[in-house]
Design a protein around this motif. Structure first.
Motif, PDB file in Angstrom:
ATOM      1  N   VAL A 125      -2.530   1.047  17.992  1.00  0.00           N
ATOM      2  CA  VAL A 125      -3.281   0.483  16.858  1.00  0.00           C
ATOM      3  C   VAL A 125      -4.650  -0.012  17.334  1.00  0.00           C
ATOM      4  N   ASP A 126      -4.669  -0.755  18.438  1.00  0.00           N
ATOM      5  CA  ASP A 126      -5.945  -1.266  18.972  1.00  0.00           C
ATOM      6  C   ASP A 126      -6.899  -0.122  19.292  1.00  0.00           C
ATOM      7  N   SER A 127      -6.329   0.929  19.859  1.00  0.00           N
ATOM      8  CA  SER A 127      -7.153   2.031  20.304  1.00  0.00           C
ATOM      9  C   SER A 127      -7.711   2.846  19.124  1.00  0.00           C
ATOM     10  N   ILE A 128      -6.897   3.063  18.100  1.00  0.00           N
ATOM     11  CA  ILE A 128      -7.392   3.747  16.889  1.00  0.00           C
ATOM     12  C   ILE A 128      -8.469   2.875  16.228  1.00  0.00           C
ATOM     13  N   ALA A 129      -8.204   1.584  16.154  1.00  0.00           N
ATOM     14  CA  ALA A 129      -9.158   0.659  15.526  1.00  0.00           C
ATOM     15  C   ALA A 129     -10.503   0.719  16.246  1.00  0.00           C
ATOM     16  N   ALA A 130     -10.455   0.718  17.585  1.00  0.00           N
ATOM     17  CA  ALA A 130     -11.703   0.760  18.355  1.00  0.00           C
ATOM     18  C   ALA A 130     -12.446   2.067  18.086  1.00  0.00           C
ATOM     19  N   ALA A 131     -11.688   3.166  18.052  1.00  0.00           N
ATOM     20  CA  ALA A 131     -12.329   4.470  17.834  1.00  0.00           C
ATOM     21  C   ALA A 131     -12.954   4.567  16.438  1.00  0.00           C
ATOM     22  N   LEU A 132     -12.316   3.923  15.460  1.00  0.00           N
ATOM     23  CA  LEU A 132     -12.819   4.015  14.084  1.00  0.00           C
ATOM     24  C   LEU A 132     -13.723   2.844  13.717  1.00  0.00           C
ATOM     25  N   ASN A 133     -13.915   1.958  14.682  1.00  0.00           N
ATOM     26  CA  ASN A 133     -14.778   0.804  14.454  1.00  0.00           C
ATOM     27  C   ASN A 133     -14.309  -0.073  13.282  1.00  0.00           C
ATOM     28  N   ILE A 134     -13.002  -0.342  13.268  1.00  0.00           N
ATOM     29  CA  ILE A 134     -12.430  -1.273  12.283  1.00  0.00           C
ATOM     30  C   ILE A 134     -11.620  -2.314  13.068  1.00  0.00           C
ATOM     31  N   THR A 135     -11.173  -3.366  12.415  1.00  0.00           N
ATOM     32  CA  THR A 135     -10.388  -4.369  13.143  1.00  0.00           C
ATOM     33  C   THR A 135      -8.960  -3.865  13.352  1.00  0.00           C
ATOM     34  N   SER A 136      -8.317  -4.381  14.391  1.00  0.00           N
ATOM     35  CA  SER A 136      -6.921  -4.013  14.656  1.00  0.00           C
ATOM     36  C   SER A 136      -6.017  -4.422  13.495  1.00  0.00           C
ATOM     37  N   ASP A 137      -6.330  -5.572  12.908  1.00  0.00           N
ATOM     38  CA  ASP A 137      -5.563  -6.049  11.750  1.00  0.00           C
ATOM     39  C   ASP A 137      -5.576  -5.049  10.599  1.00  0.00           C
ATOM     40  N   LEU A 138      -6.767  -4.597  10.296  1.00  0.00           N
ATOM     41  CA  LEU A 138      -6.923  -3.633   9.204  1.00  0.00           C
ATOM     42  C   LEU A 138      -6.193  -2.340   9.547  1.00  0.00           C
ATOM     43  N   CYS A 139      -6.321  -1.900  10.785  1.00  0.00           N
ATOM     44  CA  CYS A 139      -5.679  -0.666  11.226  1.00  0.00           C
ATOM     45  C   CYS A 139      -4.153  -0.802  11.140  1.00  0.00           C
ATOM     46  N   GLN A 140      -3.659  -1.943  11.584  1.00  0.00           N
ATOM     47  CA  GLN A 140      -2.208  -2.191  11.537  1.00  0.00           C
ATOM     48  C   GLN A 140      -1.701  -2.108  10.096  1.00  0.00           C
ATOM     49  N   ARG A 141      -2.422  -2.729   9.172  1.00  0.00           N
ATOM     50  CA  ARG A 141      -2.008  -2.693   7.758  1.00  0.00           C
ATOM     51  C   ARG A 141      -2.094  -1.279   7.188  1.00  0.00           C
ATOM     52  N   GLN A 142      -3.125  -0.559   7.617  1.00  0.00           N
ATOM     53  CA  GLN A 142      -3.275   0.823   7.143  1.00  0.00           C
ATOM     54  C   GLN A 142      -2.088   1.689   7.573  1.00  0.00           C
ATOM     55  N   MET A 143      -1.628   1.529   8.810  1.00  0.00           N
ATOM     56  CA  MET A 143      -0.492   2.322   9.307  1.00  0.00           C
ATOM     57  C   MET A 143       0.763   2.016   8.477  1.00  0.00           C
ATOM     58  N   LEU A 144       0.942   0.733   8.132  1.00  0.00           N
ATOM     59  CA  LEU A 144       2.108   0.358   7.321  1.00  0.00           C
ATOM     60  C   LEU A 144       2.000   0.944   5.913  1.00  0.00           C
ATOM     61  N   ASN A 145       0.789   0.903   5.352  1.00  0.00           N
ATOM     62  CA  ASN A 145       0.588   1.522   4.029  1.00  0.00           C
ATOM     63  C   ASN A 145       0.826   3.023   4.079  1.00  0.00           C
ATOM     64  N   ASN A 146       0.357   3.652   5.155  1.00  0.00           N
ATOM     65  CA  ASN A 146       0.527   5.102   5.286  1.00  0.00           C
ATOM     66  C   ASN A 146       2.003   5.463   5.370  1.00  0.00           C
ATOM     67  N   LEU A 147       2.742   4.670   6.138  1.00  0.00           N
ATOM     68  CA  LEU A 147       4.181   4.939   6.245  1.00  0.00           C
ATOM     69  C   LEU A 147       4.842   4.789   4.873  1.00  0.00           C
ATOM     70  N   ARG A 148       4.468   3.751   4.158  1.00  0.00           N
ATOM     71  CA  ARG A 148       5.053   3.537   2.828  1.00  0.00           C
ATOM     72  C   ARG A 148       4.729   4.733   1.918  1.00  0.00           C
ATOM     73  N   ASP A 149       3.491   5.192   1.936  1.00  0.00           N
ATOM     74  CA  ASP A 149       3.126   6.347   1.104  1.00  0.00           C
ATOM     75  C   ASP A 149       3.913   7.593   1.513  1.00  0.00           C
ATOM     76  N   LEU A 150       4.057   7.772   2.834  1.00  0.00           N
ATOM     77  CA  LEU A 150       4.775   8.953   3.331  1.00  0.00           C
ATOM     78  C   LEU A 150       6.229   8.973   2.838  1.00  0.00           C
ATOM     79  N   VAL A 151       6.891   7.825   2.889  1.00  0.00           N
ATOM     80  CA  VAL A 151       8.334   7.814   2.591  1.00  0.00           C
ATOM     81  C   VAL A 151       8.623   7.580   1.111  1.00  0.00           C
ATOM     82  N   THR A 152       7.601   7.251   0.324  1.00  0.00           N
ATOM     83  CA  THR A 152       7.826   7.061  -1.104  1.00  0.00           C
ATOM     84  C   THR A 152       7.845   8.429  -1.791  1.00  0.00           C
ATOM     85  N   PRO A 153       8.958   8.764  -2.436  1.00  0.00           N
ATOM     86  CA  PRO A 153       9.052  10.107  -3.035  1.00  0.00           C
ATOM     87  C   PRO A 153       7.980  10.332  -4.123  1.00  0.00           C
TER      88      PRO A 153
END
Ligand code: MN
Length: 253
Positions: free
Chosen positions: A225-253
């Motif tokens: 998460v830290d490494s993706i955040a650094a590469a995309l120039n966003i905060t780790s917090d935001l990146c962490q929340r984005q990954m959780l949202n992405n997982l939710r979208d992926l598994v929601t039928p």
């Protein structure tokens, strides 16, 4: 306020929990660290035990797999795979591997991959984690021909394709699970700029990656998460929340 133990904090969408000596402890660790972990398997014979342990866990889910690197010795297990498939929402590790060691089994790998994709597409509702070493374009061709993207979803694991292959995969609806080793290579950073952040997930691919000289464990995804955040120039917090949202979208039928 007591945190809601049922809600994950992190995502490890590809880890071979059953290849660790302390498999059961690792499942408990995923729950205590609240890492939503996909326990991928390499052979259908591993499915019953993985399913059982995942069934006792809040945050671990099991995936039914037949690893392309094992196809040479294990192709007869395809019938077992098909028998278990109705019980499995998650499928993996599956895919193709055209590396020199596995190239002799490549035609058989393609036959089995095709058969698995058709079975998943017929059944519907499956989420696949897909290996594509040295064969991204062939893997995408199989997906486009044999899997209905309206019925199943695909996560490309350790994707090493070009930017245009990444765009082709994203157009099909693929997600991409990213590990630390990928981000240390130029291709990994290319991938981050080629696909929307909404399609990214984190993974360790433990025990096949290392962290501080030992096999990665699911909670090590915080570094991804830290490494993706650094590469995309966003905060780790935001990146962490984005990954959780992405997982939710992926598994929601
Ligand atoms: Mn793997």
């Amino acid at each position: 306020m007591t945190p809601d133990r049922g809600k994950p904090e992190w995502v490890d969408f590809h880890c071979h929990l059953d290849l660790y000596d302390d498999f059961e402890d690792l499942v408990r660790e995923c729950d205590s660290a609240r890492v939503a972990t996909l326990a991928v398997t390499t052979t259908p014979k591993a499915w019953p035990r993985n399913k059982e342990l995942a069934g006792q866990s809040t945050h671990v889910r099991a995936a039914l797999g037949l690893h392309p690197q094992l196809v040479a010795e294990r192709s007869s297990e395809i019938t077992l795979f098909e028998r278990y498939l109705p019980e499995a929402r998650y499928v993996g590790e599956i895919g193709l591997d055209a590396g020199p060691r596995y190239y002799p089994s490549f035609p058989e790998q393609e036959r089995l991959f095709e058969r698995i994709l058709c079975a998943c597409s017929d059944a519907g509702g499956k989420i696949l984690t897909v290996h594509s070493v040295r064969t991204v374009s062939k893997v995408l061709g199989h997906l486009e021909r044999s899997l209905d993207p309206a019925r199943c979803r695909v996560v490309m694991h350790w994707f090493t394709g070009t930017a245009s292959e990444a765009k082709r995969a994203a157009a099909f609806g693929c997600y991409f699970s990213i590990n630390l080793a990928m981000l240390q290579a130029p291709r990994g950073r290319t991938l981050l700029s080629a696909v929307p952040i909404e399609r990214l997930l984190t993974e360790t691919d433990g025990p096949f990656t290392e962290n501080e000289g030992r096999p990665s464990r699911p909670q090590d995804v915080s570094k991804v998460v830290d490494s993706i955040a650094a590469a995309l120039n966003i905060t780790s917090d935001l990146c962490q929340r984005q990954m959780l949202n992405n997982l939710r979208d992926l598994v929601t039928p």
